[in-house]
Design an enzyme around this catalytic site. Structure first.
Site, mmCIF file in Angstrom:
data_model
loop_
_atom_site.group_PDB
_atom_site.id
_atom_site.type_symbol
_atom_site.label_atom_id
_atom_site.label_comp_id
_atom_site.label_asym_id
_atom_site.label_seq_id
_atom_site.Cartn_x
_atom_site.Cartn_y
_atom_site.Cartn_z
ATOM 1 N N ARG A 61 11.512 37.646 51.992
ATOM 2 C CA ARG A 61 12.914 37.469 52.378
ATOM 3 C C ARG A 61 13.850 38.319 51.514
ATOM 4 O O ARG A 61 14.820 38.885 52.004
ATOM 5 C CB ARG A 61 13.290 35.989 52.259
ATOM 6 C CG ARG A 61 14.715 35.701 52.696
ATOM 7 C CD ARG A 61 14.965 34.207 52.792
ATOM 8 N NE ARG A 61 16.263 33.931 53.388
ATOM 9 C CZ ARG A 61 17.221 33.237 52.781
ATOM 10 N NH1 ARG A 61 17.025 32.748 51.566
ATOM 11 N NH2 ARG A 61 18.371 33.029 53.389
ATOM 12 N N HIS A 65 16.732 40.908 52.681
ATOM 13 C CA HIS A 65 18.135 40.797 52.264
ATOM 14 C C HIS A 65 18.599 42.018 51.479
ATOM 15 O O HIS A 65 19.791 42.290 51.405
ATOM 16 C CB HIS A 65 18.352 39.501 51.472
ATOM 17 C CG HIS A 65 18.422 38.295 52.356
ATOM 18 N ND1 HIS A 65 19.024 37.125 51.990
ATOM 19 C CD2 HIS A 65 17.947 38.087 53.617
ATOM 20 C CE1 HIS A 65 18.925 36.246 52.975
ATOM 21 N NE2 HIS A 65 18.261 36.796 53.974
ATOM 22 N N ASN A 93 22.654 34.180 50.367
ATOM 23 C CA ASN A 93 21.872 34.298 49.132
ATOM 24 C C ASN A 93 22.145 33.205 48.106
ATOM 25 O O ASN A 93 21.234 32.802 47.373
ATOM 26 C CB ASN A 93 22.142 35.656 48.460
ATOM 27 C CG ASN A 93 21.559 36.824 49.229
ATOM 28 O OD1 ASN A 93 20.568 36.658 49.964
ATOM 29 N ND2 ASN A 93 22.161 37.999 49.095
ATOM 30 N N HIS A 192 8.976 33.564 59.255
ATOM 31 C CA HIS A 192 9.261 32.132 59.093
ATOM 32 C C HIS A 192 7.995 31.292 59.347
ATOM 33 O O HIS A 192 8.076 30.081 59.465
ATOM 34 C CB HIS A 192 10.406 31.692 60.022
ATOM 35 C CG HIS A 192 11.743 32.223 59.588
ATOM 36 N ND1 HIS A 192 12.905 31.987 60.280
ATOM 37 C CD2 HIS A 192 12.101 32.986 58.519
ATOM 38 C CE1 HIS A 192 13.917 32.590 59.662
ATOM 39 N NE2 HIS A 192 13.460 33.204 58.587
HETATM 40 C C1 HEM Z 1 16.600 36.700 62.548
HETATM 41 C C2 HEM Z 1 17.511 36.367 61.654
HETATM 42 C C3 HEM Z 1 17.209 35.498 60.478
HETATM 43 C C4 HEM Z 1 17.923 34.419 60.082
HETATM 44 C C5 HEM Z 1 19.195 33.891 60.723
HETATM 45 C C6 HEM Z 1 17.250 33.868 58.935
HETATM 46 C C7 HEM Z 1 17.693 32.768 58.220
HETATM 47 C C8 HEM Z 1 16.982 32.145 57.230
HETATM 48 C C9 HEM Z 1 17.391 30.935 56.565
HETATM 49 C C10 HEM Z 1 18.695 30.197 56.800
HETATM 50 C C11 HEM Z 1 16.410 30.593 55.699
HETATM 51 C C12 HEM Z 1 16.388 29.374 54.781
HETATM 52 C C13 HEM Z 1 17.148 29.692 53.496
HETATM 53 C C14 HEM Z 1 17.461 28.459 52.697
HETATM 54 O O1 HEM Z 1 17.552 27.364 53.276
HETATM 55 O O2 HEM Z 1 17.654 28.563 51.457
HETATM 56 C C15 HEM Z 1 15.383 31.589 55.803
HETATM 57 C C16 HEM Z 1 14.226 31.596 55.079
HETATM 58 C C17 HEM Z 1 13.299 32.603 55.114
HETATM 59 N N1 HEM Z 1 13.429 33.795 55.798
HETATM 60 FE FE1 HEM Z 1 14.734 34.185 57.267
HETATM 61 N N2 HEM Z 1 16.148 34.606 58.663
HETATM 62 C C18 HEM Z 1 16.087 35.629 59.567
HETATM 63 C C19 HEM Z 1 15.159 36.657 59.582
HETATM 64 C C20 HEM Z 1 14.229 36.858 58.612
HETATM 65 C C21 HEM Z 1 13.495 38.072 58.403
HETATM 66 C C22 HEM Z 1 13.698 39.358 59.199
HETATM 67 C C23 HEM Z 1 12.646 37.861 57.367
HETATM 68 C C24 HEM Z 1 11.667 38.783 56.711
HETATM 69 C C25 HEM Z 1 11.153 39.838 57.292
HETATM 70 C C26 HEM Z 1 12.843 36.486 56.939
HETATM 71 C C27 HEM Z 1 12.111 35.850 55.972
HETATM 72 C C28 HEM Z 1 12.338 34.562 55.542
HETATM 73 C C29 HEM Z 1 11.418 33.824 54.699
HETATM 74 C C30 HEM Z 1 10.046 34.289 54.264
HETATM 75 C C31 HEM Z 1 12.041 32.593 54.405
HETATM 76 C C32 HEM Z 1 11.529 31.499 53.469
HETATM 77 C C33 HEM Z 1 12.039 31.828 52.068
HETATM 78 C C34 HEM Z 1 11.624 30.872 50.955
HETATM 79 O O3 HEM Z 1 10.888 29.917 51.168
HETATM 80 O O4 HEM Z 1 12.079 31.108 49.813
HETATM 81 N N3 HEM Z 1 13.828 35.920 57.691
HETATM 82 N N4 HEM Z 1 15.761 32.527 56.730
#
Ligand code: HEM
Ligand SMILES: *[C@@H]1O[C@H](CO)[C@@H](O)[C@H](O)[C@H]1NC(C)=O
Ligand SMILES: *[C@@H]1O[C@H](CO)[C@@H](O)[C@H](O)[C@H]1NC(C)=O
Length: 318
Positions: A61, A65, A93, A192
């Site tokens: 992630r 970002h 972030n 995800h």
């Molecule tokens: C399509 C649009 C996307 C949205 C709106 C989005 C939004 C989010 C949100 C809100 C979270 C949870 C953050 C939290 O609660 O602290 C999250 C977690 C995550 N996102 Fe996305 N995301 C998107 C696309 C992506 C992309 C493109 C990637 C990587 C290529 C990604 C990888 C991740 C990962 C691996 C997590 C888990 C992080 C952790 O456990 O620390 N996401 N995302």
């Protein structure tokens, strides 16, 4: 004949100058300047993930970002100063992005063997690949030669990172503005399949009583996400296998068990339903598409050649 020779050498010169200006990323960029860079980074990242498996998700992630805000230039890693408005406190972030200390530790290992050679932007790109590999995801060849920014932008981070409350059109245009297709967007959202999200980003969805969410799933998630407290309580983005990189995320979406609104809109009667359904049936297509979309994302506006710097530490400019 003379004028042809002049023309030919002028053309060659022009070609060389053009090539110089458009320095390309290359997998062998550090082969002569720091041959042990890649193995050193990989060892450091693997150690961090063996201490905490979720770190794999956090690193993937963090790379996303970084790349969506002024390109893959490690701007996300910079701390706040009198001249830098750190991206760390931007909407997507603040109290959410993780893994900064892991990248800093890998950087300090690399500085020990080749000081001033390997950029933080490349280390973060490699870390995302190593993280995917470490939790059963695909691996791929990483193109290198990115340099580090001397600036960051909280306001760009606020406007360029997609929101979990986005609808499908917003998501498609957000990724299109970075040169990524709707199919790339669906494949990348497949990350995800690992990691966690905080209650405040999925509360509206699990209390919505809408038709777009499985009722049993919604009530399970409400239990750990009260209406008025517990903002930072965690739930897995993939309820089936949150610690391994597989295609269950897409199967969940087809059962209306996506955790975020921005997850479920990928399978909600719109144009990306067919892609979700394809990935749910064919894990190998998903893994291959994910790998190529990660390479594409890593190509977003890198600083190369004479642009940018090689930071000594990732959190500050030299
Ligand atoms: C399509 C649009 C996307 C949205 C709106 C989005 C939004 C989010 C949100 C809100 C979270 C949870 C953050 C939290 O609660 O602290 C999250 C977690 C995550 N996102 Fe996305 N995301 C998107 C696309 C992506 C992309 C493109 C990637 C990587 C290529 C990604 C990888 C991740 C990962 C691996 C997590 C888990 C992080 C952790 O456990 O620390 N996401 N995302
Ligand atoms: C980031 O989160 C901290 C702690 O919750 C909060 O005090 C701060 O105001 C937030 N920063 C921004 C820029 O929203
Ligand atoms: C959804 O249903 C729950 C329980 O049946 C109720 O407490 C809540 O107010 C409803 N939410 C909305 C947005 O209608």
């Amino acid at each position: 004949m003379d004028s042809f020779a002049t023309f030919a050498s002028f053309s060659l010169l022009l070609l060389l100058v053009t090539m110089q200006c458009e320095a390309q990323l290359s997998p062998t960029f550090y082969e002569s300047t720091c041959p042990r860079a890649l193995s050193t980074i990989r060892t450091s990242i693997r150690q961090a993930i063996s201490r905490e498996r979720r770190m794999a998700a956090s690193l993937v992630r963090l790379h996303f970002h970084d790349c969506f805000v002024q390109g893959c230039d490690a701007s996300v890693l910079l701390d706040e100063t009198s001249t830098i408005q750190s991206e760390k406190t931007a909407l997507g972030n603040n109290n959410s992005a993780r893994g900064f200390e892991v990248i800093e530790a890998a950087k300090s290992e690399v500085e020990k063997i080749c000081p001033g050679v390997v950029s933080c932007a490349d280390i973060l790109t490699l870390a995302a690949r190593d993280a995917s590999e470490a939790v059963g995801g695909p691996t791929w060849q990483v193109k290198l030669g990115r340099r580090d920014s001397t600036t960051a932008s909280r306001s760009l981070a606020n406007s360029n990172l997609p929101s979990p409350f986005s609808n499908l059109n917003d998501l498609i245009s957000s990724f299109a503005s970075k040169g990524l297709s709707a199919r790339d967007m669906v494949a990348l959202s497949g990350s995800h399949t690992i990691g966690q999200a905080q209650c405040f980003v999925f509360r509206d969805r699990v209390y919505s009583n809408g038709t777009d969410i499985d009722t049993g799933f919604a009530s399970t998630r409400r239990r750990q996400c009260p209406r008025n407290t517990g903002n930072s309580n965690l739930a897995p983005l993939d309820l089936v296998t949150p610690n391994s990189f597989d295609n269950n995320y897409f199967k969940n979406l087809m059962q209306r068990k996506g955790l975020l609104h921005s997850d479920q809109v990928l399978f909600s009667g719109g144009s990306t339903d067919t892609v979700v359904s394809e990935y749910s049936k064919n894990p190998r297509t998903f893994l291959a598409d994910f790998a190529s979309a990660m390479v594409k994302m890593g190509d977003i506006e890198p600083l190369t050649g004479q642009n940018g710097i090689i930071r000594k530490i990732c959190s500050a400019v030299n």
